[in-house]
Design a protein around this motif. Structure first.
Motif, PDB file in Angstrom:
ATOM      1  N   GLU A 137      67.860  -7.796  22.143  1.00 41.03           N
ATOM      2  CA  GLU A 137      69.018  -8.469  22.751  1.00 41.03           C
ATOM      3  C   GLU A 137      68.593  -9.750  23.494  1.00 41.03           C
ATOM      4  OE1 GLU A 137      72.103  -7.700  22.366  1.00 41.03           O
ATOM      5  OE2 GLU A 137      72.086  -5.647  21.637  1.00 41.03           O
ATOM      6  N   GLY A 138      67.319  -9.896  23.786  1.00 43.37           N
ATOM      7  CA  GLY A 138      66.839 -11.117  24.421  1.00 43.37           C
ATOM      8  C   GLY A 138      67.179 -11.232  25.902  1.00 43.37           C
ATOM      9  N   LEU A 139      67.334 -10.117  26.584  1.00 46.87           N
ATOM     10  CA  LEU A 139      67.643 -10.167  28.022  1.00 46.87           C
ATOM     11  C   LEU A 139      66.363 -10.410  28.830  1.00 46.87           C
ATOM     12  CD1 LEU A 139      70.100  -7.165  28.563  1.00 46.87           C
ATOM     13  CD2 LEU A 139      70.619  -9.486  27.856  1.00 46.87           C
ATOM     14  N   THR A 140      66.550 -10.823  30.073  1.00 50.55           N
ATOM     15  CA  THR A 140      65.399 -10.918  30.966  1.00 50.55           C
ATOM     16  C   THR A 140      65.145  -9.520  31.549  1.00 50.55           C
ATOM     17  OG1 THR A 140      66.756 -11.353  32.893  1.00 50.55           O
ATOM     18  CG2 THR A 140      66.033 -13.271  31.630  1.00 50.55           C
ATOM     19  N   GLN A 141      63.987  -9.355  32.157  1.00 49.22           N
ATOM     20  CA  GLN A 141      63.676  -8.043  32.737  1.00 49.22           C
ATOM     21  C   GLN A 141      64.634  -7.710  33.881  1.00 49.22           C
ATOM     22  OE1 GLN A 141      59.554  -7.464  33.620  1.00 49.22           O
ATOM     23  NE2 GLN A 141      58.936  -7.760  31.505  1.00 49.22           N
ATOM     24  N   ALA A 142      65.062  -8.733  34.629  1.00 47.31           N
ATOM     25  CA  ALA A 142      65.991  -8.493  35.741  1.00 47.31           C
ATOM     26  C   ALA A 142      67.351  -8.012  35.200  1.00 47.31           C
ATOM     27  CB  ALA A 142      66.156  -9.771  36.548  1.00 47.31           C
ATOM     28  N   GLU A 143      67.809  -8.626  34.092  1.00 48.58           N
ATOM     29  CA  GLU A 143      69.096  -8.209  33.494  1.00 48.58           C
ATOM     30  C   GLU A 143      68.997  -6.785  32.943  1.00 48.58           C
ATOM     31  OE1 GLU A 143      70.741 -12.572  31.957  1.00 48.58           O
ATOM     32  OE2 GLU A 143      69.311 -11.456  30.740  1.00 48.58           O
ATOM     33  N   ALA A 144      67.874  -6.498  32.295  1.00 47.93           N
ATOM     34  CA  ALA A 144      67.671  -5.151  31.747  1.00 47.93           C
ATOM     35  C   ALA A 144      67.628  -4.112  32.866  1.00 47.93           C
ATOM     36  CB  ALA A 144      66.391  -5.108  30.923  1.00 47.93           C
ATOM     37  N   ALA A 145      67.027  -4.498  34.005  1.00 45.31           N
ATOM     38  CA  ALA A 145      66.925  -3.569  35.139  1.00 45.31           C
ATOM     39  C   ALA A 145      68.318  -3.200  35.660  1.00 45.31           C
ATOM     40  CB  ALA A 145      66.093  -4.201  36.249  1.00 45.31           C
TER      41      ALA A 145
ATOM     42  N   ILE B 199      71.117  -3.157  33.913  1.00 47.07           N
ATOM     43  CA  ILE B 199      71.785  -2.313  32.920  1.00 47.07           C
ATOM     44  C   ILE B 199      71.228  -0.888  32.952  1.00 47.07           C
ATOM     45  CG2 ILE B 199      72.028  -1.956  30.416  1.00 47.07           C
ATOM     46  CD1 ILE B 199      72.310  -4.998  30.182  1.00 47.07           C
ATOM     47  N   MET B 200      69.913  -0.790  33.085  1.00 45.89           N
ATOM     48  CA  MET B 200      69.290   0.538  33.025  1.00 45.89           C
ATOM     49  C   MET B 200      69.224   1.238  34.384  1.00 45.89           C
ATOM     50  SD  MET B 200      66.310   0.028  30.212  1.00 45.89           S
ATOM     51  CE  MET B 200      65.828   1.743  30.264  1.00 45.89           C
ATOM     52  N   LYS B 201      69.684   0.548  35.418  1.00 49.56           N
ATOM     53  CA  LYS B 201      69.755   1.117  36.763  1.00 49.56           C
ATOM     54  C   LYS B 201      68.387   1.572  37.293  1.00 49.56           C
ATOM     55  CE  LYS B 201      74.555   2.276  36.981  1.00 49.56           C
ATOM     56  NZ  LYS B 201      75.605   3.216  37.248  1.00 49.56           N
ATOM     57  N   VAL B 202      67.372   0.766  37.011  1.00 51.95           N
ATOM     58  CA  VAL B 202      66.050   0.984  37.619  1.00 51.95           C
ATOM     59  C   VAL B 202      65.573  -0.370  38.151  1.00 51.95           C
ATOM     60  CG1 VAL B 202      65.304   2.987  36.269  1.00 51.95           C
ATOM     61  CG2 VAL B 202      64.941   0.700  35.368  1.00 51.95           C
ATOM     62  N   SER B 203      64.478  -0.374  38.885  1.00 57.44           N
ATOM     63  CA  SER B 203      64.025  -1.639  39.479  1.00 57.44           C
ATOM     64  C   SER B 203      63.352  -2.505  38.411  1.00 57.44           C
ATOM     65  CB  SER B 203      63.054  -1.365  40.617  1.00 57.44           C
ATOM     66  OG  SER B 203      61.841  -0.875  40.096  1.00 57.44           O
ATOM     67  N   ARG B 204      63.224  -3.796  38.719  1.00 54.81           N
ATOM     68  CA  ARG B 204      62.597  -4.728  37.774  1.00 54.81           C
ATOM     69  C   ARG B 204      61.124  -4.368  37.530  1.00 54.81           C
ATOM     70  NH1 ARG B 204      58.690  -7.382  37.093  1.00 54.81           N
ATOM     71  NH2 ARG B 204      58.682  -8.232  39.183  1.00 54.81           N
ATOM     72  N   PRO B 205      60.339  -4.021  38.572  1.00 53.10           N
ATOM     73  CA  PRO B 205      58.944  -3.608  38.291  1.00 53.10           C
ATOM     74  C   PRO B 205      58.866  -2.367  37.390  1.00 53.10           C
ATOM     75  CG  PRO B 205      59.208  -4.121  40.613  1.00 53.10           C
ATOM     76  CD  PRO B 205      60.580  -4.138  40.031  1.00 53.10           C
ATOM     77  N   THR B 206      59.818  -1.464  37.525  1.00 50.06           N
ATOM     78  CA  THR B 206      59.818  -0.279  36.647  1.00 50.06           C
ATOM     79  C   THR B 206      60.027  -0.707  35.194  1.00 50.06           C
ATOM     80  OG1 THR B 206      60.685   1.076  38.423  1.00 50.06           O
ATOM     81  CG2 THR B 206      60.936   1.959  36.212  1.00 50.06           C
ATOM     82  N   ILE B 207      60.937  -1.665  34.984  1.00 50.48           N
ATOM     83  CA  ILE B 207      61.165  -2.185  33.628  1.00 50.48           C
ATOM     84  C   ILE B 207      59.858  -2.748  33.059  1.00 50.48           C
ATOM     85  CG2 ILE B 207      62.285  -4.072  32.319  1.00 50.48           C
ATOM     86  CD1 ILE B 207      64.284  -1.957  32.842  1.00 50.48           C
ATOM     87  N   THR B 208      59.125  -3.497  33.884  1.00 50.54           N
ATOM     88  CA  THR B 208      57.852  -4.076  33.433  1.00 50.54           C
ATOM     89  C   THR B 208      56.888  -2.985  32.983  1.00 50.54           C
ATOM     90  OG1 THR B 208      58.176  -5.763  35.122  1.00 50.54           O
ATOM     91  CG2 THR B 208      56.012  -5.693  34.090  1.00 50.54           C
ATOM     92  N   ARG B 209      56.820  -1.915  33.781  1.00 54.35           N
ATOM     93  CA  ARG B 209      55.883  -0.831  33.434  1.00 54.35           C
ATOM     94  C   ARG B 209      56.317  -0.112  32.152  1.00 54.35           C
ATOM     95  NH1 ARG B 209      55.735  -0.324  39.131  1.00 54.35           N
ATOM     96  NH2 ARG B 209      57.510   1.090  39.097  1.00 54.35           N
TER      97      ARG B 209
ATOM     98  N   ARG C  33      59.723   9.632  38.173  1.00 51.24           N
ATOM     99  CA  ARG C  33      60.321   8.313  37.962  1.00 51.24           C
ATOM    100  C   ARG C  33      61.841   8.419  37.914  1.00 51.24           C
ATOM    101  NH1 ARG C  33      57.822   7.335  33.561  1.00 51.24           N
ATOM    102  NH2 ARG C  33      59.597   7.428  32.170  1.00 51.24           N
ATOM    103  N   GLN C  34      62.505   7.375  38.406  1.00 47.77           N
ATOM    104  CA  GLN C  34      63.968   7.310  38.384  1.00 47.77           C
ATOM    105  C   GLN C  34      64.488   7.444  36.941  1.00 47.77           C
ATOM    106  OE1 GLN C  34      65.154   6.598  41.416  1.00 47.77           O
ATOM    107  NE2 GLN C  34      67.294   6.125  41.137  1.00 47.77           N
TER     108      GLN C  34
END
Lengths: 113, 136
Positions: free
Chosen positions: B48-56, B58-68, B5-6
């Protein structure tokens, strides 16, 4: 090294604020000159984006290069990191401004009064 | 063999290494390990109340990875809370946004934005420092 500490109060017994941008006052500590001054938070009543404005204000007017806080919001942290400011996240044991001053100036009794 | 994983970017080190339950039914022998990236996703989304896209971003990974990662984090936290097990924050596939240190004397975390040689704590001048980046 100029340090800012968010506090709720205007003397050394002031409690360190748990929320950087919503504190009532800030202690500006100059480590080299051995001074500390307490200023009011000019953005305390701003409803949104206070943290980012504060970082710019403290950097430009007071030449602060270090933020000492218990907790930093995401935006404050991002703006401060972008401006190469040092972030120090203190332990929950440090409740009051005098505890931070004791660490910075262990031998200077004058400033701790 | 699937690729690794990234690496996820972590902004602030967690304040605690672990959480220990208190009470009669606690189970101290079988801790639950929460990875650094799982802790960071949990912090960004729920604290922090961010959306998954915003978190992705910041964390430099894709949005589906954030979901997992978020799904795993929630399961682990629910398991630790329900089964009264210790929650340890360690390991994972992550990197810190810059160098972070822990001073053993004043127990403060601090970063090193100018990439200077760090020998003392900037607050208490303590010399016993741990580099947090090494914990991952």
């Amino acid at each position: 090294m100029r340090i800012v500490v968010p506090v709720n109060g205007s003397d050394n017994n002031a409690v360190i604020s748990r929320h950087f941008a919503r504190s009532t006052h800030f202690a500006i500590i100059d480590k080299l000159a051995g001074t500390r001054e307490i200023i009011e938070n000019p953005f305390a009543s701003v409803s949104k984006g206070a943290g980012m404005k504060l970082v710019d204000f403290l950097l430009n007017k007071y030449k602060v290069n270090t933020i000492v806080a218990f907790e930093l919001g995401l935006k404050v942290q991002q703006v401060a990191s972008g401006k190469k400011m040092q972030l120090i996240i203190i332990s929950g044991k440090m409740k009051q401004l005098k505890h931070v001053l004791t660490l910075i100036f262990p031998n200077d009794e004058q400033i701790k009064k | 063999m699937p690729r690794l994983r990234q690496l996820s970017r972590i902004q602030l080190p967690p304040r605690a290494k672990s959480f220990i339950p208190v009470g009669y039914y606690r189970d101290p022998d079988y801790p639950v390990q929460l990875n650094y990236e799982e802790y960071e996703v949990f912090r960004l989304l729920d604290y922090e109340g961010l959306t998954q896209a915003e978190a992705a971003l910041i964390m430099k990974v894709s949005r589906p990875t954030i979901t997992r990662i978020y799904e795993r984090a929630r399961k682990k936290i629910a398991q630790a809370v329900t089964e009264a097990r210790q929650l340890i924050i360690e390991g994972g596939r992550a990197f810190f946004d810059g160098d972070w240190f822990l001073c053993e004397r004043c127990e403060s975390h601090f970063n090193n934005p100018l990439n200077e040689v760090v020998e003392n704590c900037p607050l208490c001048q303590g010399v016993y420092l741990q580099q947090i980046n090494d914990r991952i």
